[in-house]
Design a protein around this motif. Structure first.
Motif, PDB file in Angstrom:
ATOM      1  N   ASP A 148       1.055  -1.248   0.017  1.00  0.00           N
ATOM      2  CA  ASP A 148      -0.038  -0.132  -0.044  1.00  0.00           C
ATOM      3  C   ASP A 148       0.814   1.256   0.218  1.00  0.00           C
ATOM      4  N   VAL A 149       2.035   1.344   0.690  1.00  0.00           N
ATOM      5  CA  VAL A 149       2.872   2.229   0.725  1.00  0.00           C
ATOM      6  C   VAL A 149       3.333   2.684  -0.769  1.00  0.00           C
ATOM      7  N   GLU A 150       3.812   1.586  -1.255  1.00  0.00           N
ATOM      8  CA  GLU A 150       4.284   1.415  -3.033  1.00  0.00           C
ATOM      9  C   GLU A 150       3.205   2.014  -3.749  1.00  0.00           C
ATOM     10  N   ARG A 151       1.976   1.768  -3.315  1.00  0.00           N
ATOM     11  CA  ARG A 151       0.720   2.183  -4.259  1.00  0.00           C
ATOM     12  C   ARG A 151       0.543   3.877  -4.181  1.00  0.00           C
ATOM     13  N   LEU A 152       0.778   4.009  -2.839  1.00  0.00           N
ATOM     14  CA  LEU A 152       0.440   5.543  -2.533  1.00  0.00           C
ATOM     15  C   LEU A 152       1.698   6.503  -3.165  1.00  0.00           C
ATOM     16  N   LEU A 153       2.751   5.917  -3.201  1.00  0.00           N
ATOM     17  CA  LEU A 153       4.242   6.511  -3.737  1.00  0.00           C
ATOM     18  C   LEU A 153       3.862   6.637  -5.320  1.00  0.00           C
ATOM     19  N   ASN A 154       3.295   5.859  -5.744  1.00  0.00           N
ATOM     20  CA  ASN A 154       3.143   5.759  -7.273  1.00  0.00           C
ATOM     21  C   ASN A 154       2.244   6.830  -7.696  1.00  0.00           C
ATOM     22  N   LEU A 155       1.207   6.628  -6.767  1.00  0.00           N
ATOM     23  CA  LEU A 155      -0.210   7.839  -7.144  1.00  0.00           C
ATOM     24  C   LEU A 155       0.325   9.287  -6.776  1.00  0.00           C
ATOM     25  N   SER A 156       1.528   9.329  -6.118  1.00  0.00           N
ATOM     26  CA  SER A 156       1.992  10.816  -5.731  1.00  0.00           C
ATOM     27  C   SER A 156       2.434  11.504  -6.873  1.00  0.00           C
ATOM     28  N   GLU A 157       2.232  12.877  -7.016  1.00  0.00           N
ATOM     29  CA  GLU A 157       2.627  13.623  -8.042  1.00  0.00           C
ATOM     30  C   GLU A 157       3.979  13.975  -8.059  1.00  0.00           C
ATOM     31  N   ASN A 158       4.498  14.055  -6.731  1.00  0.00           N
ATOM     32  CA  ASN A 158       5.829  14.706  -6.638  1.00  0.00           C
ATOM     33  C   ASN A 158       7.005  13.638  -6.624  1.00  0.00           C
ATOM     34  N   VAL A 159       6.832  12.649  -6.092  1.00  0.00           N
ATOM     35  CA  VAL A 159       7.801  11.580  -6.020  1.00  0.00           C
ATOM     36  C   VAL A 159       8.009  10.944  -7.353  1.00  0.00           C
ATOM     37  N   MET A 160       9.177  11.483  -7.769  1.00  0.00           N
ATOM     38  CA  MET A 160       9.889  11.050  -9.091  1.00  0.00           C
ATOM     39  C   MET A 160      10.078   9.552  -9.194  1.00  0.00           C
ATOM     40  N   ARG A 161      10.977   9.093  -7.975  1.00  0.00           N
ATOM     41  CA  ARG A 161      11.378   7.789  -7.958  1.00  0.00           C
ATOM     42  C   ARG A 161      11.358   7.526  -6.326  1.00  0.00           C
ATOM     43  N   TYR A 162      11.310   6.260  -6.063  1.00  0.00           N
ATOM     44  CA  TYR A 162      11.471   5.799  -4.909  1.00  0.00           C
ATOM     45  C   TYR A 162      11.983   4.327  -5.016  1.00  0.00           C
ATOM     46  N   LEU A 163      12.407   4.101  -3.789  1.00  0.00           N
ATOM     47  CA  LEU A 163      12.720   2.379  -3.632  1.00  0.00           C
ATOM     48  C   LEU A 163      12.896   2.080  -2.166  1.00  0.00           C
ATOM     49  N   ILE A 164      12.075   1.083  -2.236  1.00  0.00           N
ATOM     50  CA  ILE A 164      11.818   0.229  -0.617  1.00  0.00           C
ATOM     51  C   ILE A 164      12.577  -0.951  -0.758  1.00  0.00           C
TER      52      ILE A 164
END
Lengths: 100, 210
Positions: free
Chosen positions: A78-94
């Motif tokens: 779910d964290v990944e899903r929300l980070l994907n939806l975020s407009e600001n976050v260009m990239r993330y890595l967990i």
């Protein structure tokens, strides 16, 4: 780190054009995503503005931030899903079990 | 006994002319028992030895003709397998596998034999011949082989970049000489770093060309 949580390392990249307040709001957005999934931030480290190795969305720089989070493994998706939806976050890595 | 005398007379008389008495005399005397060709041969083969009685030359020349007839095909047949055996023996490995008429084809048996008998003797020189240049070519260029496992993570770009070639590709383990475990960690770390744009997927001078 209790029995039903693991420690994860989250790195996310925010756009370079964000300034003081916008940048802070973008950070708060990510923190809310973590907090909404009962994640506990153990460690926070800002890498500052870094040059990207390749352009992302025509942008050559980004704000890097690293968090260590105690999180229920079932909540990671779910964290990944929300980070994907975020407009600001260009990239993330967990990743699991941060070394440093 | 009259036959002997006649033959002796003919032989003695035919010192100058052999053909005429021998052709003339035997059919008259020995027409019943001896074929013409046999008597002619007895007269031809031995003018001096023909003193032996006629029944013996009757028996002898026929088997001689047969033996010679048999001997020549044997002589013709035998040297071929002998030569084949000689070639098989001459080849380094004894040929149990040679069901072939291998004499005409010397090349296939040495290929089939070492693999069947002892592959270790023939294979190593070929392997060394292939590996000779390869060792020099794939000698580890990166001394970072002794990187501690704990330091291999996506944030350590300085180390990870040592395991990329100029095109940003991950170097093969044959070049890096890193253990399999470390190479696996390197692989994941490099790919994580690429995702975060900490490392390039491809160099900029190539990426810029459209």
């Amino acid at each position: 780190m209790s029995a039903d949580t693991r420690t994860y390392e989250l790195v996310y990249v925010l756009p370079p054009e964000l300034r003081d307040l916008e940048l802070e709001n973008a950070h708060q957005e990510v923190l809310q995503v973590v907090d909404r999934n009962d994640g506990k931030i153990v460690f926070e480290n800002s890498w500052g503005m870094r040059k990207l190795a390749y352009p992302i969305d025509k942008k050559t720089e980004g704000h890097y931030t690293m968090l260590h989070i105690d999180l229920d493994p079932s909540k990671v998706a779910d964290v990944e899903r929300l980070l994907n939806l975020s407009e600001n976050v260009m990239r993330y890595l967990i990743i699991r079990d941060p070394v440093a | 006994m009259s036959d002997e005398q006649e033959t002796q007379e003919t032989t003695a008389a035919t010192v100058a002319d052999i053909e005429e008495p021998t052709a003339a005399v035997p059919p008259s005397t020995e027409s019943d028992d001896v074929p013409v060709a046999a008597t002619v041969e007895t007269a031809d083969t031995s003018a001096s030895d023909a003193a032996s009685p006629p029944p013996e030359p009757e028996v002898d020349p026929e088997p001689k003709v047969e033996r010679t007839a048999e001997a020549t095909p044997e002589a013709r047949l035998e040297p071929v397998p002998v030569a084949a055996d000689a070639t098989k023996d001459a080849e380094p490995v004894a040929a149990p596998s040679g069901g072939r008429p291998a004499s005409t084809h010397p090349a296939p048996p040495p290929e089939s034999d070492p693999t069947a008998l002892d592959p270790r003797k023939r294979v190593p020189p070929v392997y060394r011949a292939n590996q000779g240049p390869s060792q020099s070519r794939f000698r580890p260029r990166h001394v970072a082989t002794d990187v501690p496992l704990e330091q291999i993570h996506y944030k350590n770009i300085e180390i990870l970049s040592q395991f990329l070639d100029r095109q940003g590709r991950i170097l093969s383990r044959r070049k890096t000489r890193v253990s399999a475990k470390k190479q696996r960690r390197l692989k994941t770390a490099i790919k994580q770093a690429r995702h975060l744009a900490l490392l390039p997927y491809t160099p900029s001078h190539i990426r810029g060309r459209r």
